[in-house]
Every structure is written in structure tokens, then in C-alpha cells.
Design an enzyme around this catalytic site. Sequence first.
Site, PDB file in Angstrom:
ATOM      1  N   LYS A   9       0.967  -1.241  -0.116  1.00 14.18           N
ATOM      2  CA  LYS A   9       0.126   0.027  -0.077  1.00 14.18           C
ATOM      3  C   LYS A   9       0.958   1.198   0.127  1.00 14.18           C
ATOM      4  CE  LYS A   9      -3.940  -2.254   2.459  1.00 14.18           C
ATOM      5  NZ  LYS A   9      -4.573  -2.324   3.877  1.00 14.18           N
ATOM      6  N   TYR A  49     -12.064  -2.955  -2.963  1.00 17.16           N
ATOM      7  CA  TYR A  49     -12.739  -2.908  -1.994  1.00 17.16           C
ATOM      8  C   TYR A  49     -14.070  -2.982  -1.655  1.00 17.16           C
ATOM      9  CZ  TYR A  49      -8.047  -2.444   0.524  1.00 17.16           C
ATOM     10  OH  TYR A  49      -6.726  -2.777   0.717  1.00 17.16           O
ATOM     11  N   PHE A  57     -15.383   3.100   7.016  1.00 15.75           N
ATOM     12  CA  PHE A  57     -13.936   3.475   6.904  1.00 15.75           C
ATOM     13  C   PHE A  57     -13.730   3.205   5.210  1.00 15.75           C
ATOM     14  CE2 PHE A  57     -13.938  -0.926   7.744  1.00 15.75           C
ATOM     15  CZ  PHE A  57     -13.621  -1.751   6.569  1.00 15.75           C
ATOM     16  N   ARG A  85      -1.135 -14.638   3.976  1.00 20.21           N
ATOM     17  CA  ARG A  85      -1.867 -14.033   5.134  1.00 20.21           C
ATOM     18  C   ARG A  85      -1.029 -14.173   6.436  1.00 20.21           C
ATOM     19  NH1 ARG A  85      -6.545 -10.864   4.157  1.00 20.21           N
ATOM     20  NH2 ARG A  85      -7.530 -11.318   5.962  1.00 20.21           N
ATOM     21  N   THR A  91      -5.055  -7.803  10.742  1.00 20.88           N
ATOM     22  CA  THR A  91      -5.631  -6.495   9.910  1.00 20.88           C
ATOM     23  C   THR A  91      -5.122  -5.246  10.659  1.00 20.88           C
ATOM     24  OG1 THR A  91      -7.593  -7.596   9.182  1.00 20.88           O
ATOM     25  CG2 THR A  91      -7.441  -5.325   9.059  1.00 20.88           C
ATOM     26  N   ARG A 102       2.813  -6.447   9.387  1.00 17.16           N
ATOM     27  CA  ARG A 102       2.101  -5.579   9.927  1.00 17.16           C
ATOM     28  C   ARG A 102       2.414  -5.330  11.293  1.00 17.16           C
ATOM     29  NH1 ARG A 102      -3.695  -7.461   7.351  1.00 17.16           N
ATOM     30  NH2 ARG A 102      -3.759  -6.173   5.486  1.00 17.16           N
ATOM     31  N   ASN A 112      -1.838  -0.036   7.308  1.00 14.84           N
ATOM     32  CA  ASN A 112      -1.311  -1.463   7.873  1.00 14.84           C
ATOM     33  C   ASN A 112      -0.625  -1.802   6.528  1.00 14.84           C
ATOM     34  OD1 ASN A 112      -3.460  -2.245   5.921  1.00 14.84           O
ATOM     35  ND2 ASN A 112      -4.574  -3.434   7.516  1.00 14.84           N
ATOM     36  N   HIS A 115      -1.544  -5.291   1.396  1.00 14.53           N
ATOM     37  CA  HIS A 115      -2.698  -6.216   1.033  1.00 14.53           C
ATOM     38  C   HIS A 115      -2.564  -7.662   0.587  1.00 14.53           C
ATOM     39  CE1 HIS A 115      -6.840  -7.455  -0.376  1.00 14.53           C
ATOM     40  NE2 HIS A 115      -6.340  -8.024  -1.514  1.00 14.53           N
ATOM     41  N   GLU A 126      -9.026 -10.902  -7.880  1.00 16.36           N
ATOM     42  CA  GLU A 126      -8.234  -9.917  -7.801  1.00 16.36           C
ATOM     43  C   GLU A 126      -7.108  -9.697  -8.672  1.00 16.36           C
ATOM     44  OE1 GLU A 126      -9.080  -9.037  -2.919  1.00 16.36           O
ATOM     45  OE2 GLU A 126      -7.302  -9.992  -3.567  1.00 16.36           O
TER      46      GLU A 126
END
Length: 149
Positions: A9, A49, A57, A85, A91, A102, A112, A115, A126
Site C-alpha cells: 500500500k 474494496y 472506513f 496472510r 488486519t 504488519r 497497515n 494487502h 483480484e
Amino acid sequence: MERSFIMIKPDGVQRNLVGEIIRRFETKGFTLVGLKLMAVPRELAEKHYDVHKDRPFFSGLVEFITSSPVIAMVWEGEGVVTSARKIIGATNPLSAELGTIRGDYGVSVGRNLIHGSDAIETAQREIKLWFSEEELTSWEPSIKSWLYE
Ligand code: DAT
Ligand code: MG
């Protein structure tokens, strides 16, 4: 072979964590099959998203993702979706275990860093959303027999 969509990100790019983050996936043993640095069009961020569109948010999240370039990637390997993950962590970075990306580098849920697709079907959706066929390269790592039986 299983694939996952992984995105560094804007905060990860701005904080110069691109090399460190890529290193973690490389040294784990996954194979990079697609990578690009890009400014994210608003429409793409909203589609990506989409499941969160009714959450409070959502608008802040779209603002953030479109605010500065990201690194979009596709990584390949057995079990890569679940494993990525785990490498990424929970998260909320304050709850994420140390040793995860993270957990090691973040302090807030809205920043964070990274993704990762949450399921194989999500990954397929995706990857299609972010990459064209021509942008993905299948290749056989020469160390494959040292990674898999
Ligand atoms: P993840 O990115 O771990 O899959 P998610 O799909 O629940 O988490 O949410 C997508 C992103 O939205 C998440 O990475 C950061 C942001 N987000 C989630 N919950 C949030 C909250 N309570 N406040 C602010 N941002 C949030
Ligand atoms: Mg998610």
C-alpha cells in the site's frame, strides 16, 4: 499452481519497505509472477474494496489507496494464499504478531502497509482485476526441487 494478489500500500512504498516486504515472500520460497508500481485509479480502488463499500472506513480507505503509488504483485506457490496472510499478519497492526509484516512495521489499521487475498477465489478475482494476462509471466525457478519434494 496457486496464486495470490499482494499489494504494498502507499504507506509501505513511502516508508521504503518495498525491498523488505518483497524479501519476505522471496525467502519464504514463493515465486513472483507479476509486479508493477502504479497510481491506483479511484474506480479500481473502489472495485477492489467493493465488499467494504458500506463500511464507515470505505471512503477513507479509497482516499488512502489512491493517495500515492502502490506495488501490485502476484505471487505463486503451494498454499500461497493462506501463507501470505500469515506473513502479512492481522488486519490491526497492534494486534498482529511480531514477526509478521504488519506486526513489525505498523501501528494503525488504516495504515497497515500491505494487502493479501483472503481466499483462493478472492485471489482469482483480484488478479483479474489488477493484471492483464500479458503482465503475468509463468516461469520455473531453478531451485524448485529444493523447495518442493
Ligand atoms: P485485511 O486487509 O486484513 O483483509 P479487511 O479486508 O477487513 O482486512 O479490511 C480491508 C482494509 O480496510 C484493511 O486492510 C484496512 C481497512 N480497514 C479495515 N477495518 C478498518 C477499520 N475498522 N478502520 C479503518 N480501516 C479499516
Ligand atoms: Mg480483506
